[in-house]
Scaffold this motif. Structure first.
Motif, PDB file in Angstrom:
ATOM      1  N   SER A 104      -0.404 -46.247  -3.763  1.00  0.00           N
ATOM      2  CA  SER A 104      -0.595 -44.898  -4.318  1.00  0.00           C
ATOM      3  C   SER A 104      -1.880 -44.262  -3.792  1.00  0.00           C
ATOM      4  CB  SER A 104      -0.626 -44.966  -5.845  1.00  0.00           C
ATOM      5  OG  SER A 104      -1.694 -45.783  -6.306  1.00  0.00           O
ATOM      6  N   ASN A 105      -2.922 -45.071  -3.607  1.00  0.00           N
ATOM      7  CA  ASN A 105      -4.175 -44.547  -3.054  1.00  0.00           C
ATOM      8  C   ASN A 105      -4.000 -44.080  -1.612  1.00  0.00           C
ATOM      9  OD1 ASN A 105      -5.470 -45.078  -5.454  1.00  0.00           O
ATOM     10  ND2 ASN A 105      -6.426 -46.979  -4.749  1.00  0.00           N
ATOM     11  N   MET A 106      -3.180 -44.803  -0.850  1.00  0.00           N
ATOM     12  CA  MET A 106      -2.943 -44.401   0.536  1.00  0.00           C
ATOM     13  C   MET A 106      -2.305 -43.017   0.605  1.00  0.00           C
ATOM     14  SD  MET A 106      -3.864 -46.510   3.005  1.00  0.00           S
ATOM     15  CE  MET A 106      -2.733 -46.078   4.306  1.00  0.00           C
ATOM     16  N   VAL A 107      -1.319 -42.766  -0.250  1.00  0.00           N
ATOM     17  CA  VAL A 107      -0.642 -41.461  -0.260  1.00  0.00           C
ATOM     18  C   VAL A 107      -1.619 -40.361  -0.657  1.00  0.00           C
ATOM     19  CG1 VAL A 107       1.188 -40.107  -1.336  1.00  0.00           C
ATOM     20  CG2 VAL A 107       1.598 -42.502  -0.751  1.00  0.00           C
ATOM     21  N   PHE A 108      -2.396 -40.618  -1.714  1.00  0.00           N
ATOM     22  CA  PHE A 108      -3.339 -39.610  -2.199  1.00  0.00           C
ATOM     23  C   PHE A 108      -4.403 -39.284  -1.157  1.00  0.00           C
ATOM     24  CE2 PHE A 108      -7.415 -38.775  -4.435  1.00  0.00           C
ATOM     25  CZ  PHE A 108      -7.090 -37.536  -4.963  1.00  0.00           C
ATOM     26  N   MET A 109      -4.985 -40.312  -0.546  1.00  0.00           N
ATOM     27  CA  MET A 109      -6.046 -40.077   0.422  1.00  0.00           C
ATOM     28  C   MET A 109      -5.510 -39.444   1.712  1.00  0.00           C
ATOM     29  SD  MET A 109      -8.498 -40.886  -1.395  1.00  0.00           S
ATOM     30  CE  MET A 109      -9.745 -40.463  -0.200  1.00  0.00           C
ATOM     31  N   SER A 110      -4.268 -39.720   2.060  1.00  0.00           N
ATOM     32  CA  SER A 110      -3.669 -39.078   3.233  1.00  0.00           C
ATOM     33  C   SER A 110      -3.532 -37.578   3.006  1.00  0.00           C
ATOM     34  CB  SER A 110      -2.303 -39.693   3.522  1.00  0.00           C
ATOM     35  OG  SER A 110      -2.417 -41.066   3.838  1.00  0.00           O
ATOM     36  N   LEU A 111      -3.113 -37.193   1.805  1.00  0.00           N
ATOM     37  CA  LEU A 111      -3.022 -35.764   1.478  1.00  0.00           C
ATOM     38  C   LEU A 111      -4.405 -35.119   1.486  1.00  0.00           C
ATOM     39  CD1 LEU A 111      -0.417 -35.941  -1.450  1.00  0.00           C
ATOM     40  CD2 LEU A 111      -0.020 -35.120   0.879  1.00  0.00           C
ATOM     41  N   LEU A 112      -5.391 -35.857   0.974  1.00  0.00           N
ATOM     42  CA  LEU A 112      -6.757 -35.328   0.945  1.00  0.00           C
ATOM     43  C   LEU A 112      -7.282 -35.112   2.361  1.00  0.00           C
ATOM     44  CD1 LEU A 112      -8.560 -34.737  -1.573  1.00  0.00           C
ATOM     45  CD2 LEU A 112      -9.779 -36.857  -1.047  1.00  0.00           C
ATOM     46  N   LEU A 113      -7.033 -36.063   3.234  1.00  0.00           N
ATOM     47  CA  LEU A 113      -7.507 -35.957   4.611  1.00  0.00           C
ATOM     48  C   LEU A 113      -6.841 -34.785   5.334  1.00  0.00           C
ATOM     49  CD1 LEU A 113      -9.162 -37.143   6.949  1.00  0.00           C
ATOM     50  CD2 LEU A 113      -7.197 -38.613   7.484  1.00  0.00           C
ATOM     51  N   SER A 114      -5.550 -34.616   5.132  1.00  0.00           N
ATOM     52  CA  SER A 114      -4.857 -33.513   5.812  1.00  0.00           C
ATOM     53  C   SER A 114      -5.391 -32.155   5.369  1.00  0.00           C
ATOM     54  CB  SER A 114      -3.352 -33.595   5.545  1.00  0.00           C
ATOM     55  OG  SER A 114      -3.075 -33.441   4.155  1.00  0.00           O
ATOM     56  N   CYS A 159     -12.777 -43.628   6.085  1.00  0.00           N
ATOM     57  CA  CYS A 159     -13.221 -44.984   5.707  1.00  0.00           C
ATOM     58  C   CYS A 159     -12.420 -45.526   4.537  1.00  0.00           C
ATOM     59  CB  CYS A 159     -14.708 -44.961   5.369  1.00  0.00           C
ATOM     60  SG  CYS A 159     -15.800 -44.623   6.759  1.00  0.00           S
ATOM     61  N   THR A 160     -12.098 -44.652   3.592  1.00  0.00           N
ATOM     62  CA  THR A 160     -11.304 -45.070   2.438  1.00  0.00           C
ATOM     63  C   THR A 160      -9.905 -45.495   2.868  1.00  0.00           C
ATOM     64  OG1 THR A 160     -12.510 -43.513   1.042  1.00  0.00           O
ATOM     65  CG2 THR A 160     -10.440 -44.361   0.190  1.00  0.00           C
ATOM     66  N   LEU A 161      -9.305 -44.736   3.775  1.00  0.00           N
ATOM     67  CA  LEU A 161      -7.978 -45.089   4.268  1.00  0.00           C
ATOM     68  C   LEU A 161      -7.992 -46.434   4.991  1.00  0.00           C
ATOM     69  CD1 LEU A 161      -6.709 -41.628   5.563  1.00  0.00           C
ATOM     70  CD2 LEU A 161      -5.680 -42.999   3.750  1.00  0.00           C
TER      71      LEU A 161
END
Length: 315
Positions: free
Chosen positions: A68-78, A123-125
Motif C-alpha cells: 500500500s505504501n508503494m502505491v501511495f508514494m508512486s502517486l506522490l512522486l508523479s 528514497c522512500t520508494l
C-alpha cells in the motif's frame, strides 16, 4: 420534547462526561504523536511483532503495508514531478528563481522544497520496495525471530519514517505555493485550517492506536467476554477501555512481556483441556499432581519458540 428526546438518546449522561472521556483519550499519545501518527513509531512495530503468534500473518501484514505504501508514494512522486516540470506560469517562475538562486522569494523556497521532496519520495520508494522484496522471502516459521530482532525492527520501520518525511515535505511546498498563489491573509487562514485538521486527524488515530496497544487489542484473546460486551453501551466501552489503558500506561507495560504472558496463559488453558480429555471426563483430587505435571510439560513444549525468540529481542 426535543431536549427530553436528546437526554434519552444520551442515556442520562451529561455532555461534560463525554468531554472528560475524550480529554482522557487525548492524554494517551506522546506529544510527538500529535504530529506523527503512532503507527509510524517503533513501539507500534514492536506490538505488531509480538502480538502476531502466527508467522504467516506477521509476514503478510508487513508485506501488505509495504504494498500500500508503494502505491501511495508512486502517486506522490508523479504529482511532484508533474509540478516541477509543469508549463504553467508559477512553475516557470519557480524554475527561474531556482536557476538564479534568488533565496529572497517564495518561488525559490517552493522549488527547493519540491526538489528535496522528490528526492525523499524516491528514497522512500527504494526502501519500501527493498524491504518488501526481503521480508516476503522469510519463511513463516522464522518470521518472528527475524522481525523481532533489532535489525528486523529497524528495517521494517525505516520505510515508515521516510514516508513521514516525504509527506511533511509535500505539505511544506504545498503551503509555500498557497502563499504564492493567493493573498497573504487568505493563505494564512487556509494554512491554519489545514494544520488544524491535520493535527486533529493524527491525534485521533494516535489516541486510538495507543488505546489498541495499552489494552492488548492486537492479541487474539478477547478484552471482554461476549456477555460483557453485549451489556455495555459505546460510551461505557470507551470508559472501561480508557481505565485499562491509563493503568497500563502508568505501569509501563512492555509489549514483549504482555503478549508473551498472554501466550503462556492460553497455552496453559489448552494444556488443561488436553490433559483432562486424555485422562477422561473427571479428574479426582488424587490426580491433581499428575494434572499439574502434565500441564507444565505441555506448556513448556508450547512455549519453546517464545523462549528462543527472546534471544533476538531489542535491548
Amino acid at each position: 420534547m426535543g431536549r427530553t428526546s436528546g437526554r434519552f438518546d444520551r442515556n442520562g449522561r451529561s455532555r461534560s462526561k463525554d468531554v472528560a472521556s475524550w480529554w482522557s483519550l487525548m492524554k494517551l499519545p506522546e506529544w510527538s504523536e500529535y504530529i506523527v501518527s503512532v503507527d509510524n513509531s517503533p513501539i507500534w512495530r514492536r506490538h505488531i511483532a509480538w502480538s502476531c503468534e502466527n508467522g504467516t500473518l506477521l509476514r503478510d501484514h508487513m508485506t501488505q503495508r509495504f504494498a500500500s505504501n508503494m502505491v501511495f508514494m508512486s502517486l506522490l512522486l508523479s504529482s511532484e514531478v508533474g509540478v516541477l516540470f509543469s508549463p504553467s506560469q508559477p512553475a516557470d517562475r519557480m524554475r527561474a528563481r531556482l536557476f538564479s538562486g534568488d533565496a529572497n522569494t517564495y518561488d525559490f523556497w517552493a522549488g527547493l522544497l519540491l526538489c528535496i521532496s522528490i528526492i525523499a519520495t524516491l528514497c522512500t520508494l527504494v526502501a519500501t520496495f527493498t524491504a518488501w522484496a526481503i521480508v516476503s522471502t522469510i519463511n513463516a516459521k522464522n518470521a518472528h525471530c527475524i522481525i523481532r530482532s533489532s535489525v528486523g525492527l529497524y528495517a521494517t520501520q525505516l520505510p515508515s519514517r521516510l514516508i513521514v518525511l516525504a509527506i511533511y515535505l509535500f505539505v511544506s511546498w504545498i503551503i509555500v505555493f498557497i502563499f504564492i498563489l493567493v493573498p497573504r491573509s487568505i493563505a494564512i487562514a487556509l494554512t491554519a485550517c489545514a494544520i488544524t485538521v491535520f493535527v486533529h486527524i493524527v491525534s485521533v488515530y494516535s489516541a486510538l492506536g495507543r488505546l489498541v496497544m495499552y489494552t492488548g487489542a492486537m492479541a487474539d484473546t478477547q478484552i471482554f467476554t461476549d456477555e460483557e460486551e453485549d451489556a455495555m453501551l459505546p460510551f461505557e466501552l470507551q470508559f472501561t477501555l480508557l481505565k485499562m489503558a491509563h493503568s497500563a500506561k502508568h505501569n509501563g507495560a512492555d509489549p514483549q512481556m504482555h503478549y508473551r504472558h498472554s501466550a503462556r496463559h492460553r497455552a496453559t488453558e489448552e494444556a488443561r483441556k488436553s490433559f483432562r480429555v486424555e485422562k477422561g471426563p473427571s479428574v479426582v483430587l488424587g490426580q491433581q499432581e499428575d494434572l499439574e505435571m502434565g500441564v507444565a510439560s505441555y506448556t513448556s513444549s508450547k512455549n519453546t519458540q517464545d523462549n528462543n525468540d527472546l534471544i533476538f529481542v531489542e535491548e
